[in-house]
Design a protein around this motif. Structure first.
Motif, PDB file in Angstrom:
ATOM      1  N   LEU A  14       0.194   6.275  11.326  1.00 46.73           N
ATOM      2  CA  LEU A  14       0.656   5.201  12.203  1.00 46.73           C
ATOM      3  C   LEU A  14       0.446   3.828  11.582  1.00 46.73           C
ATOM      4  CD1 LEU A  14      -0.592   6.447  15.698  1.00 46.73           C
ATOM      5  CD2 LEU A  14       1.747   6.509  14.796  1.00 46.73           C
ATOM      6  N   LYS A  15      -0.483   3.734  10.684  1.00 47.28           N
ATOM      7  CA  LYS A  15      -0.810   2.456  10.066  1.00 47.28           C
ATOM      8  C   LYS A  15       0.338   1.998   9.156  1.00 47.28           C
ATOM      9  CE  LYS A  15      -4.295   0.458   6.950  1.00 47.28           C
ATOM     10  NZ  LYS A  15      -3.464   0.357   5.762  1.00 47.28           N
ATOM     11  N   LYS A  16       0.701   0.727   9.255  1.00 47.77           N
ATOM     12  CA  LYS A  16       1.761   0.185   8.426  1.00 47.77           C
ATOM     13  C   LYS A  16       1.335   0.175   6.962  1.00 47.77           C
ATOM     14  CE  LYS A  16       3.929  -2.844  11.844  1.00 47.77           C
ATOM     15  NZ  LYS A  16       4.342  -4.238  12.173  1.00 47.77           N
ATOM     16  N   PRO A  17       2.271   0.445   6.056  1.00 48.43           N
ATOM     17  CA  PRO A  17       1.910   0.425   4.627  1.00 48.43           C
ATOM     18  C   PRO A  17       1.556  -0.977   4.158  1.00 48.43           C
ATOM     19  CG  PRO A  17       4.275   0.598   4.893  1.00 48.43           C
ATOM     20  CD  PRO A  17       3.698   0.751   6.268  1.00 48.43           C
ATOM     21  N   GLU A  18       0.642  -1.032   3.236  1.00 44.84           N
ATOM     22  CA  GLU A  18       0.250  -2.305   2.635  1.00 44.84           C
ATOM     23  C   GLU A  18       0.792  -2.361   1.209  1.00 44.84           C
ATOM     24  OE1 GLU A  18      -3.888  -3.092   2.809  1.00 44.84           O
ATOM     25  OE2 GLU A  18      -4.037  -2.846   4.983  1.00 44.84           O
ATOM     26  N   ILE A  19       1.440  -3.485   0.888  1.00 46.84           N
ATOM     27  CA  ILE A  19       2.015  -3.685  -0.437  1.00 46.84           C
ATOM     28  C   ILE A  19       1.099  -4.609  -1.237  1.00 46.84           C
ATOM     29  CG2 ILE A  19       4.045  -4.388  -1.747  1.00 46.84           C
ATOM     30  CD1 ILE A  19       4.537  -2.078   0.173  1.00 46.84           C
ATOM     31  N   VAL A  20       0.673  -4.152  -2.405  1.00 45.93           N
ATOM     32  CA  VAL A  20      -0.240  -4.914  -3.252  1.00 45.93           C
ATOM     33  C   VAL A  20       0.426  -5.137  -4.608  1.00 45.93           C
ATOM     34  CG1 VAL A  20      -2.513  -4.989  -4.334  1.00 45.93           C
ATOM     35  CG2 VAL A  20      -2.231  -3.898  -2.096  1.00 45.93           C
ATOM     36  N   ASN A  21       0.352  -6.361  -5.117  1.00 42.03           N
ATOM     37  CA  ASN A  21       0.903  -6.672  -6.423  1.00 42.03           C
ATOM     38  C   ASN A  21      -0.215  -6.678  -7.446  1.00 42.03           C
ATOM     39  OD1 ASN A  21       1.742  -8.672  -8.694  1.00 42.03           O
ATOM     40  ND2 ASN A  21       3.653  -8.131  -7.664  1.00 42.03           N
ATOM     41  N   VAL A  22      -0.079  -5.820  -8.450  1.00 39.88           N
ATOM     42  CA  VAL A  22      -1.074  -5.719  -9.513  1.00 39.88           C
ATOM     43  C   VAL A  22      -0.356  -5.848 -10.851  1.00 39.88           C
ATOM     44  CG1 VAL A  22      -2.855  -4.303 -10.587  1.00 39.88           C
ATOM     45  CG2 VAL A  22      -2.523  -4.210  -8.099  1.00 39.88           C
ATOM     46  N   GLY A  23      -0.721  -6.884 -11.598  1.00 40.93           N
ATOM     47  CA  GLY A  23      -0.118  -7.074 -12.926  1.00 40.93           C
ATOM     48  C   GLY A  23       1.379  -7.226 -12.886  1.00 40.93           C
ATOM     49  N   GLY A  24       1.895  -7.838 -11.813  1.00 41.22           N
ATOM     50  CA  GLY A  24       3.335  -8.052 -11.717  1.00 41.22           C
ATOM     51  C   GLY A  24       4.100  -6.879 -11.141  1.00 41.22           C
ATOM     52  N   GLU A  25       3.427  -5.774 -10.830  1.00 42.47           N
ATOM     53  CA  GLU A  25       4.066  -4.599 -10.256  1.00 42.47           C
ATOM     54  C   GLU A  25       3.622  -4.430  -8.806  1.00 42.47           C
ATOM     55  OE1 GLU A  25       6.259  -2.581 -11.586  1.00 42.47           O
ATOM     56  OE2 GLU A  25       6.290  -3.430 -13.604  1.00 42.47           O
ATOM     57  N   ASP A  26       4.552  -4.052  -7.920  1.00 39.26           N
ATOM     58  CA  ASP A  26       4.237  -3.827  -6.513  1.00 39.26           C
ATOM     59  C   ASP A  26       3.849  -2.377  -6.282  1.00 39.26           C
ATOM     60  OD1 ASP A  26       4.710  -6.437  -5.732  1.00 39.26           O
ATOM     61  OD2 ASP A  26       6.871  -6.081  -5.471  1.00 39.26           O
ATOM     62  N   TYR A  27       2.767  -2.172  -5.519  1.00 31.44           N
ATOM     63  CA  TYR A  27       2.293  -0.836  -5.179  1.00 31.44           C
ATOM     64  C   TYR A  27       2.120  -0.731  -3.665  1.00 31.44           C
ATOM     65  CZ  TYR A  27       1.212  -0.410 -10.155  1.00 31.44           C
ATOM     66  OH  TYR A  27       1.291  -0.358 -11.531  1.00 31.44           O
TER      67      TYR A  27
END
Length: 240
Positions: A14-27
């Motif tokens: 149910l938890k919304k996904p979290e988008i993290v940018n590491v070294g110019g790439e989105d995860y």
């Protein structure tokens, strides 16, 4: 315990996904699925190559860009699109040939074999030879000889009152109806066999003896036919 585990997994979903940018790439901490807004058409069913050609030449449906006409087998052709953004294809037409059924490798009654030979095979020298031979075999006279398991002989009627001994012709080249009627039916080798059945009398069978090479020849014929008929429509690429 299992109930608690399932409840926790459900809560995580149910938890919304979290988008993290590491070294110019989105995860993302969750697997994401693209929502598709590109519905696919249902396939049109056809039974002849002529129907497919007429449909394509009529330009009834919009087909942006290039399309693929895939000769899948001697009796099946598909019309499909190139890969879309989801790496999927749209299949618009499926053509399945209607060919007469014949039981290769199975013995059948003498009369049924003669009828099938005349109705499901294109006439050529070897077919006519088999018809003359099998049609004059005397009941109870089929014999085997030799050590190779192939040679046979039978007594045949050679006239109103005369009889003669003849060797069963082998191998024979025949042209059964096995692909679309618009193209040439491939000729291939068969082993012809006869046997004596105490209850049913003389039985006949033919066994395929070309290792399936006829399939390649048939698919080549279908491909060449479609390439010729669709020559004025270069957006359709025919493959086999």
């Amino acid at each position: 315990m299992n109930g608690l585990k399932e409840a926790l997994e459900y809560a995580v979903e149910l938890k919304k996904p979290e988008i993290v940018n590491v070294g110019g790439e989105d995860y993302s901490d969750k697997r994401l699925y693209r929502i598709c807004h590109n519905p696919k058409a249902g396939k049109i069913g056809m039974t002849t190559l002529t129907s497919l050609v007429e449909y394509l030449k009529a330009g009834i449906d919009d087909m942006d860009g290039r399309m693929i006409v895939h000769v899948v087998s001697p009796t099946r052709v598909l019309l499909c699109s190139p890969l879309d953004l989801d790496r999927e294809r749209e299949y618009m037409v499926e053509v399945n040939a209607q060919v007469p059924e014949f039981r290769y490798g199975s013995y059948m009654g003498h009369e049924s074999f003669l009828i099938a030979l005349q109705s499901k095979f294109i006439g050529n020298g070897d077919r006519d030879l088999l018809l003359r031979f099998a049609g004059t075999v005397e009941n109870g006279t089929v014999a085997q000889y030799g050590d190779d398991g192939v040679s046979q002989k039978a007594t045949i009627k050679t006239g109103i009152a005369s009889k003669g001994e003849a060797i069963v012709p082998n191998p024979v080249k025949l042209r059964p109806f096995r692909t679309f009627m618009e193209v040439e039916q491939p000729e291939s080798a068969f082993v012809f066999r006869m046997r004596q059945n105490e209850r049913d009398g003389v039985e006949c069978a033919i066994f395929e003896a070309d290792g399936g090479a006829w399939m390649n020849a048939a698919m080549k014929n279908v491909k060449e036919y479609l390439q010729y008929e669709l020559a004025e429509l270069p957006q359709f690429t025919v493959i086999s």
